[in-house]
Design a protein around this motif. Sequence first.
Motif, PDB file in Angstrom:
ATOM      1  N   THR A  97       0.819  -1.218   0.000  1.00 15.58           N
ATOM      2  CA  THR A  97       0.000   0.000   0.000  1.00 15.58           C
ATOM      3  C   THR A  97       0.855   1.272   0.000  1.00 15.58           C
ATOM      4  O   THR A  97       0.406   2.323  -0.451  1.00 15.58           O
ATOM      5  CB  THR A  97      -0.945   0.038   1.231  1.00 15.58           C
ATOM      6  OG1 THR A  97      -0.201  -0.361   2.365  1.00 15.58           O
ATOM      7  CG2 THR A  97      -2.149  -0.842   1.037  1.00 15.58           C
ATOM      8  N   SER A 131      -2.491   1.525  -7.593  1.00 20.35           N
ATOM      9  CA  SER A 131      -3.922   1.817  -7.528  1.00 20.35           C
ATOM     10  C   SER A 131      -4.641   0.756  -6.685  1.00 20.35           C
ATOM     11  O   SER A 131      -4.152  -0.377  -6.553  1.00 20.35           O
ATOM     12  CB  SER A 131      -4.501   1.834  -8.939  1.00 20.35           C
ATOM     13  OG  SER A 131      -4.669   0.497  -9.385  1.00 20.35           O
ATOM     14  N   PRO A 132      -5.819   1.107  -6.133  1.00 18.67           N
ATOM     15  CA  PRO A 132      -6.566   0.138  -5.317  1.00 18.67           C
ATOM     16  C   PRO A 132      -6.867  -1.164  -6.070  1.00 18.67           C
ATOM     17  O   PRO A 132      -6.790  -2.250  -5.495  1.00 18.67           O
ATOM     18  CB  PRO A 132      -7.863   0.892  -4.981  1.00 18.67           C
ATOM     19  CG  PRO A 132      -7.496   2.337  -5.097  1.00 18.67           C
ATOM     20  CD  PRO A 132      -6.453   2.431  -6.164  1.00 18.67           C
TER      21      PRO A 132
END
Length: 498
Positions: free
Chosen positions: A4, A9-10
């Motif tokens: 993270t 990106s998520p």
Amino acid sequence: MTFTELGLSPKVLAAVDAAGYSSPTPIQEQAIPHVLQRRDVMGIAQTGTGKTAAFVLPMISMSEKGRARARMPRTLILEPTRELAAQVEENFIKYSINHKLNVALLIGGVSFEDQMRKLDRGADVLIATPGRLLDLFERGRILMNGVEILVIDEADRMLDMGFIPDIERIVKMVPFTRQTLFFSATMPPIIEKLADQFLQNPVQVAVAAAASTSETIEQKLVRVPRKDFEKRAVLRGLIDGADNLNNGIIFCNRKRDVATLYNSLQKRDYSVGSLHGDMDQTSRTKTLTGFRDGDIKLLVASDVAARGLDIPDVSHVFNYDVPTHAEDYVHRIGRCGRAGREGWAFTMATNADDKYVKAITDLTGDHIEWTAAESSSSGDAAEERKKPSRRRTKKAPDAVETSNESNETAARNTRRPRAARQTEEESAPVMSAQERAAKLPTSPSSTSSPSPKTSPPKSDDKNKSRRNKKSDNDDDSTPRGLGDHVPAFLLQSTRGLG
Ligand code: AMP
């Protein structure tokens, strides 16, 4: 560090999570933030370090904006071999499960049709070997001026395989404003010059010394005679006597030895496949899948398989020949002992190979012990003498096995199950299971009295026959180096380059 924190990106993070990765590898940690900042990156990393994800993950993140147009890929990844290209595609598919990105794999040995269809549909990502890419470009099927990110992977291998002129041509076709990611397992001066030529103000990232071998690999040298049938008998002795043999790769320097060795082992009912550059893609993929799934225990391969085979748990590497490029040794044995697992690497060396052995120990700094090995008595001598009348043309249904399988050693797992063996029409005479079990040594080093640790056992090989040097050199990577072509950058003055 966690994934993270890298800036992905998520959607990509969710895919990483689904892949089961808990934390980034060092090369991912170092490279991903720079790639996301659109910097050029020069990475020194071998396969097995997680370097594919180091460029694929940020690439997917960055590809979320925009769409590919027909015949105009946005990203181009160049790989030296079909296997590596196919593996990168597999990685790409795994990491882009939450995206709608079109990937096209452009490799030789498969039909153009499917590849052209994918290009026409619009590919976000092209993963290609240089030859096929140029071929399709020349047929007018690809426009390179939409490429935003160019990855040149395994640059040193590209050099070995004579692909640098092709790479130079391709680099000229893509826009100057592209982002370039350049990876190589080693960084000799010639590769550094290439990096200078292709990259702009790159960030340099490196993991592990290029010449290092894993400490979890037990390396041994085995003195062998020159005669091929005697070498094969020694190899079988090593296989049969190996403890903990789950699966193994047997490396040969020459394609024709791959074929001969494969046939010889197959005749003796070993569970064996082969892999080299001349095979069509379907057979290569089938063999690799069989090996990955454990249906094939031994893979006879040329150096084309030395890099990038994503098989996490190869227990053994057998170098049937000493590699003439010391770096290839590092890559070959790097197929075992990965991710902290134990591995065993046996290198068979004739007297004439000693200079190559020295080059290897000089490069790696490793002290490699010599071990004595016993030839398997299901020898090729019998095969050499074999007359057609001795060949079995039909086997009685229960003719082969009489032993209790569960009592067999791990080495015997390298032999094919009975059903498979019975379907064969031709078979060389083989020892019965009991004969073989009685002869099986418990470990290679215990096969006979140990030789001194530092000096090799003397070979009594008196074979003076000269091999034809030219035909010996028919490995997959010819032409080596630059082939006949002197690339433009070598003709430039070096002043001002570094
Ligand atoms: P590569 O060096 O790209 O050939 O990757 C070698 C292996 O490491 C592949 O099987 C990957 O799936 C795996 N891998 C890549 N990144 C990670 C990670 N962060 N954690 C665990 N395994 C990984």
